[in-house]
Design a protein around this motif. Structure first.
Motif, PDB file in Angstrom:
ATOM      1  N   SER A 322       0.825  -1.207   0.000  1.00  0.00           N
ATOM      2  CA  SER A 322       0.000   0.000   0.000  1.00  0.00           C
ATOM      3  C   SER A 322       0.859   1.256   0.000  1.00  0.00           C
ATOM      4  O   SER A 322       0.600   2.201  -0.763  1.00  0.00           O
ATOM      5  CB  SER A 322      -0.921  -0.009   1.222  1.00  0.00           C
ATOM      6  OG  SER A 322      -1.733   1.140   1.237  1.00  0.00           O
ATOM      7  N   MET A 323       1.890   1.266   0.847  1.00  0.00           N
ATOM      8  CA  MET A 323       2.750   2.453   0.936  1.00  0.00           C
ATOM      9  C   MET A 323       3.683   2.595  -0.261  1.00  0.00           C
ATOM     10  O   MET A 323       4.295   3.644  -0.451  1.00  0.00           O
ATOM     11  CB  MET A 323       3.572   2.399   2.232  1.00  0.00           C
ATOM     12  CG  MET A 323       2.740   2.578   3.488  1.00  0.00           C
ATOM     13  SD  MET A 323       3.758   2.610   4.984  1.00  0.00           S
ATOM     14  CE  MET A 323       2.530   2.960   6.227  1.00  0.00           C
ATOM     15  N   ALA A 324       3.785   1.553  -1.076  1.00  0.00           N
ATOM     16  CA  ALA A 324       4.640   1.602  -2.272  1.00  0.00           C
ATOM     17  C   ALA A 324       3.910   2.200  -3.475  1.00  0.00           C
ATOM     18  O   ALA A 324       4.523   2.394  -4.532  1.00  0.00           O
ATOM     19  CB  ALA A 324       5.128   0.192  -2.615  1.00  0.00           C
ATOM     20  N   ILE A 325       2.631   2.516  -3.335  1.00  0.00           N
ATOM     21  CA  ILE A 325       1.833   3.007  -4.454  1.00  0.00           C
ATOM     22  C   ILE A 325       1.724   4.530  -4.386  1.00  0.00           C
ATOM     23  O   ILE A 325       1.227   5.085  -3.401  1.00  0.00           O
ATOM     24  CB  ILE A 325       0.422   2.384  -4.431  1.00  0.00           C
ATOM     25  CG1 ILE A 325       0.523   0.860  -4.516  1.00  0.00           C
ATOM     26  CG2 ILE A 325      -0.423   2.932  -5.572  1.00  0.00           C
ATOM     27  CD1 ILE A 325      -0.792   0.154  -4.212  1.00  0.00           C
ATOM     28  N   ASN A 326       2.148   5.186  -5.432  1.00  0.00           N
ATOM     29  CA  ASN A 326       2.081   6.648  -5.512  1.00  0.00           C
ATOM     30  C   ASN A 326       0.723   7.042  -6.095  1.00  0.00           C
ATOM     31  O   ASN A 326       0.590   7.320  -7.292  1.00  0.00           O
ATOM     32  CB  ASN A 326       3.218   7.195  -6.360  1.00  0.00           C
ATOM     33  CG  ASN A 326       3.383   8.693  -6.215  1.00  0.00           C
ATOM     34  OD1 ASN A 326       2.424   9.401  -5.890  1.00  0.00           O
ATOM     35  ND2 ASN A 326       4.585   9.188  -6.459  1.00  0.00           N
ATOM     36  N   ARG A 327      -0.303   7.042  -5.251  1.00  0.00           N
ATOM     37  CA  ARG A 327      -1.667   7.322  -5.696  1.00  0.00           C
ATOM     38  C   ARG A 327      -1.809   8.719  -6.291  1.00  0.00           C
ATOM     39  O   ARG A 327      -2.535   8.918  -7.259  1.00  0.00           O
ATOM     40  CB  ARG A 327      -2.641   7.133  -4.533  1.00  0.00           C
ATOM     41  CG  ARG A 327      -2.736   5.694  -4.020  1.00  0.00           C
ATOM     42  CD  ARG A 327      -3.455   5.638  -2.671  1.00  0.00           C
ATOM     43  NE  ARG A 327      -3.625   4.272  -2.161  1.00  0.00           N
ATOM     44  CZ  ARG A 327      -2.674   3.587  -1.550  1.00  0.00           C
ATOM     45  NH1 ARG A 327      -1.464   4.123  -1.384  1.00  0.00           N
ATOM     46  NH2 ARG A 327      -2.908   2.358  -1.114  1.00  0.00           N
ATOM     47  N   GLU A 328      -1.147   9.682  -5.676  1.00  0.00           N
ATOM     48  CA  GLU A 328      -1.246  11.066  -6.141  1.00  0.00           C
ATOM     49  C   GLU A 328      -0.753  11.183  -7.578  1.00  0.00           C
ATOM     50  O   GLU A 328      -1.403  11.815  -8.428  1.00  0.00           O
ATOM     51  CB  GLU A 328      -0.436  11.983  -5.225  1.00  0.00           C
ATOM     52  CG  GLU A 328      -0.714  13.460  -5.415  1.00  0.00           C
ATOM     53  CD  GLU A 328      -2.079  13.872  -4.891  1.00  0.00           C
ATOM     54  OE1 GLU A 328      -2.770  14.617  -5.622  1.00  0.00           O
ATOM     55  OE2 GLU A 328      -2.459  13.453  -3.786  1.00  0.00           O
ATOM     56  N   GLY A 359      -4.957   5.731  11.332  1.00  0.00           N
ATOM     57  CA  GLY A 359      -4.390   4.626  10.561  1.00  0.00           C
ATOM     58  C   GLY A 359      -4.374   4.849   9.072  1.00  0.00           C
ATOM     59  O   GLY A 359      -3.796   4.053   8.312  1.00  0.00           O
ATOM     60  N   ALA A 360      -4.997   5.961   8.609  1.00  0.00           N
ATOM     61  CA  ALA A 360      -5.104   6.197   7.177  1.00  0.00           C
ATOM     62  C   ALA A 360      -3.760   6.501   6.520  1.00  0.00           C
ATOM     63  O   ALA A 360      -3.652   6.487   5.288  1.00  0.00           O
ATOM     64  CB  ALA A 360      -6.086   7.341   6.900  1.00  0.00           C
ATOM     65  N   ASP A 361      -2.709   6.752   7.343  1.00  0.00           N
ATOM     66  CA  ASP A 361      -1.396   7.029   6.753  1.00  0.00           C
ATOM     67  C   ASP A 361      -0.839   5.831   5.995  1.00  0.00           C
ATOM     68  O   ASP A 361       0.109   5.976   5.214  1.00  0.00           O
ATOM     69  CB  ASP A 361      -0.408   7.480   7.824  1.00  0.00           C
ATOM     70  CG  ASP A 361      -0.281   6.510   8.988  1.00  0.00           C
ATOM     71  OD1 ASP A 361      -1.082   5.550   9.078  1.00  0.00           O
ATOM     72  OD2 ASP A 361       0.629   6.705   9.822  1.00  0.00           O
ATOM     73  N   VAL A 362      -1.425   4.631   6.183  1.00  0.00           N
ATOM     74  CA  VAL A 362      -0.973   3.467   5.423  1.00  0.00           C
ATOM     75  C   VAL A 362      -1.311   3.613   3.944  1.00  0.00           C
ATOM     76  O   VAL A 362      -0.784   2.880   3.097  1.00  0.00           O
ATOM     77  CB  VAL A 362      -1.606   2.177   6.000  1.00  0.00           C
ATOM     78  CG1 VAL A 362      -3.076   2.046   5.594  1.00  0.00           C
ATOM     79  CG2 VAL A 362      -0.824   0.940   5.568  1.00  0.00           C
ATOM     80  N   LEU A 363      -2.167   4.589   3.617  1.00  0.00           N
ATOM     81  CA  LEU A 363      -2.529   4.833   2.222  1.00  0.00           C
ATOM     82  C   LEU A 363      -1.663   5.910   1.572  1.00  0.00           C
ATOM     83  O   LEU A 363      -1.829   6.206   0.386  1.00  0.00           O
ATOM     84  CB  LEU A 363      -4.011   5.241   2.123  1.00  0.00           C
ATOM     85  CG  LEU A 363      -5.021   4.276   2.757  1.00  0.00           C
ATOM     86  CD1 LEU A 363      -6.435   4.772   2.505  1.00  0.00           C
ATOM     87  CD2 LEU A 363      -4.836   2.867   2.223  1.00  0.00           C
ATOM     88  N   ALA A 364      -0.749   6.493   2.341  1.00  0.00           N
ATOM     89  CA  ALA A 364       0.139   7.533   1.804  1.00  0.00           C
ATOM     90  C   ALA A 364       1.396   6.907   1.201  1.00  0.00           C
ATOM     91  O   ALA A 364       1.920   5.909   1.719  1.00  0.00           O
ATOM     92  CB  ALA A 364       0.517   8.510   2.912  1.00  0.00           C
ATOM     93  N   TYR A 365       1.871   7.486   0.115  1.00  0.00           N
ATOM     94  CA  TYR A 365       3.093   7.004  -0.531  1.00  0.00           C
ATOM     95  C   TYR A 365       4.272   7.257   0.395  1.00  0.00           C
ATOM     96  O   TYR A 365       4.588   8.400   0.751  1.00  0.00           O
ATOM     97  CB  TYR A 365       3.284   7.723  -1.852  1.00  0.00           C
ATOM     98  CG  TYR A 365       4.515   7.309  -2.623  1.00  0.00           C
ATOM     99  CD1 TYR A 365       4.772   5.965  -2.913  1.00  0.00           C
ATOM    100  CD2 TYR A 365       5.410   8.269  -3.091  1.00  0.00           C
ATOM    101  CE1 TYR A 365       5.897   5.592  -3.638  1.00  0.00           C
ATOM    102  CE2 TYR A 365       6.535   7.908  -3.826  1.00  0.00           C
ATOM    103  CZ  TYR A 365       6.782   6.569  -4.085  1.00  0.00           C
ATOM    104  OH  TYR A 365       7.882   6.204  -4.816  1.00  0.00           O
ATOM    105  N   ASN A 366       4.944   6.185   0.811  1.00  0.00           N
ATOM    106  CA  ASN A 366       6.061   6.271   1.755  1.00  0.00           C
ATOM    107  C   ASN A 366       7.041   5.165   1.413  1.00  0.00           C
ATOM    108  O   ASN A 366       7.057   4.103   2.039  1.00  0.00           O
ATOM    109  CB  ASN A 366       5.547   6.124   3.192  1.00  0.00           C
ATOM    110  CG  ASN A 366       6.598   6.428   4.236  1.00  0.00           C
ATOM    111  OD1 ASN A 366       7.814   6.359   3.970  1.00  0.00           O
ATOM    112  ND2 ASN A 366       6.160   6.755   5.452  1.00  0.00           N
TER     113      ASN A 366
END
Length: 544
Positions: A322-328, A359-366
């Motif tokens: 999830s954090m490997a995906i650059n959704r933006e 917990g929504a930070d798991v959806l941020a690109y990191n």
């Protein structure tokens, strides 16, 4: 619902802006007045539109994807229907009295009929719902009846909570409080069936007899993998009176083909723009372009049964992916801003939505955190093999699946790619049979406007669209507590707590919210798209 997307109701396109209430004004061409030949509109013209081959026979309780759902909503009518903004209005019902969250009384309008002339009575609803609830009938929407007294997941049993008072009145007793039950009654699982259906349900599914604004044009009107032809049902007396002569729904192999036909004037209205035309469709179509928020959510699911994705290792790998995906970046470059990166598991157009859940930070690109979590998982069991996301090639998903796969590949340094199946039906057969061996595209187009509908069917134990077989007793308890309360704010708080757990478990990887992007041809009028991304076909007119 959708009408999981793979569902009832499969994915259209996410919310371009964040709003906190059910409020879709719609996009209208030529106003919303009734058809009038003097203004160029016709109430006899056939409206052509895009669709997809239904996964199953056209039986309301057997359909939980958008191709079949779009057709069922045209040929059937329920107790209530939904207006463009998601508000409910009585359709077959004269009145629905909610005595408390567990007891309702339904009074039908008298004189309503199916297209074969049979009158719509209490018995048509009771028999249809009992059929849908029976274990042996293996109906995909049986889940919708679980709150009615007498329902069982273990054996065939009668819905004892349904009691006929007279031909036009029946009562509904629930086995537990369900504060949004009246709102659910516009979903297709709750449509009535005529007596003819029970003579031969298989044959009925190929040539259904409904009670809605349209009916099949003739025997054989459903040309499999080609199109279905519907005509106005003159016996329908409900609130969705057709202002045109019928619908022809073409099952396009690709979104590009549908869009090309729209530009050529060979199709009247479409509800999906291909990624290849996303940057140009608004300039191509001008004021005939549609780009508005809808109750649609896109994700992909990684079943726990797959190697490396169970237990603690599976949790770590899902979070890393999830954090490997650059959704933006993907929503900006691939979708030209017609998607919004997800911050939860629901939709911004539904009352109670929040973009600040714990917990929504798991959806941020990191990428750094993603690599760290992946390494922790490798310490439990070293990664081997490839990571693939299955999708249907006939749905226009290849570009974004490639983009997501490349983001995962470049961040984590693993072999990641898309895995295309020619058709939606072929992919769904493997998913429903639990034989698919990769991750796969999922999502949700809401059945009815409520947060509970985005959560329970997909993540409650045994949920109708829970194809990953996720189960967490804490989530189940919070969802049940939420649906039992009549305090909307309290319910939404409980649904938020359930989502906090989902952010840890990630039974699905949220990607983005979709706008409905579509358009209509010159000469087509009164086009309005509803809260669930589907055009209000009965309102559309066009010049002869």
């Amino acid at each position: 619902m959708s009408k999981n997307t793979w569902r009832k109701r499969a994915l259209a396109a996410g919310a371009g802006v964040a709003i906190t209430a059910i409020a879709l004004a719609g996009c209208s061409g030529g106003g919303s007045e009734s058809a009038d030949p003097s203004t160029g509109g016709s109430n006899s013209a056939i409206i052509t539109t895009n669709g997809s081959e239904p996964e199953n026979p056209l039986i309301p309780t057997a359909t939980n994807e958008v191709g079949g759902g779009k057709i069922l909503d045209a040929i059937f009518a329920g107790l209530v229907s939904y207006e463009a903004d998601g508000a409910t209005v009585n359709d077959m019902a004269e009145e629905i009295t909610v005595e408390d969250p567990q007891h309702l009384t339904v009074k039908l309008k008298e004189g309503q009929t199916f297209s074969d002339g049979e009158e719509v009575t209490s018995d048509n609803f009771i028999k249809a719902w009992n059929y849908g609830a029976q274990l042996s009938n293996e109906q995909l929407n049986s889940y919708f009846f679980e709150d009615i007294e007498g329902f069982s997941y273990d054996a065939d049993s009668e819905l004892t909570g349904l009691v006929e008072v007279d031909p036009y009145t029946f009562t509904i007793a629930l086995n537990k409080p369900a504060s949004d039950f009246q709102t659910r009654l516009g979903y297709s699982a709750f449509y009535p069936l005529p007596d003819a259906a029970f003579d031969d349900m298989e044959a009925f599914g190929e040539n259904p007899i409904g009670n809605g604004p349209y009916k099949l044009a003739s025997d054989g009107a459903w040309q499999h993998n080609v199109q279905i032809d519907l005509v106005k049902n003159d016996s329908y007396q409900g609130v969705r009176q057709a202002q045109n002569g019928g619908l022809t729904i073409t099952f396009y192999a690709t979104q590009d083909a549908a869009y090309a036909d729209l530009l050529d004037g060979a199709v009247d209205v479409i509800d999906a723009i291909p990624p290849s035309s996303m940057a140009s469709f608004e300039s191509d179509l001008g004021d005939r372009a549609v780009n508005q928020p809808a109750a649609v959510f896109q994700s992909f699911t990684i079943p726990e049964r797959l190697e490396h994705f169970s237990g603690e290792e599976g949790d770590l790998r899902r979070q890393a992916i999830s954090m490997a995906i650059n959704r933006e970046e993907i929503t900006t470059t691939v979708f030209q801003g017609s998607r919004t990166p997800a911050s939860d598991f629901t939709s911004p157009v539904i009352d109670g939505w929040s973009d600040s859940l714990e917990g929504a930070d798991v959806l941020a690109y990191n990428p750094d955190k993603a690599k760290e979590l992946w390494a922790e998982a490798d310490a439990i069991s070293p990664w081997s093999g490839t990571f693939q996301i299955a999708y249907n090639a006939d749905g226009g998903h290849d570009v974004w699946v490639d983009a997501v796969s490349n983001s995962i590949k470049n961040t984590l340094g693993i072999d990641a790619s898309g895995n295309a199946y020619p058709t939606f039906a072929e992919a769904r057969e493997l998913i429903n049979g639990r034989t698919i061996t990769t991750a796969y595209r999922t999502g949700w187009q809401a059945d009815y406007p409520g947060l509970y509908n985005f959560l329970a069917p997909l993540y409650a134990t045994g949920g109708s669209a829970n194809t990953g077989d996720y189960s967490n007793p804490e989530v189940d308890a919070l969802l049940q507590e939420g649906i039992a309360t009549t305090d909307t704010a309290e319910a939404n708080e409980l649904y938020g707590q359930a989502q906090t757990i989902l952010f840890t478990d990630l039974p699905a990887i949220p990607l983005w919210y979709s706008n409905v992007t579509g358009g209509y041809a010159e000469g087509v009028q009164n086009v309005e798209f509803g809260w669930n991304s589907v055009p209000l076909y009965h309102e559309i007119t066009k010049a002869e």
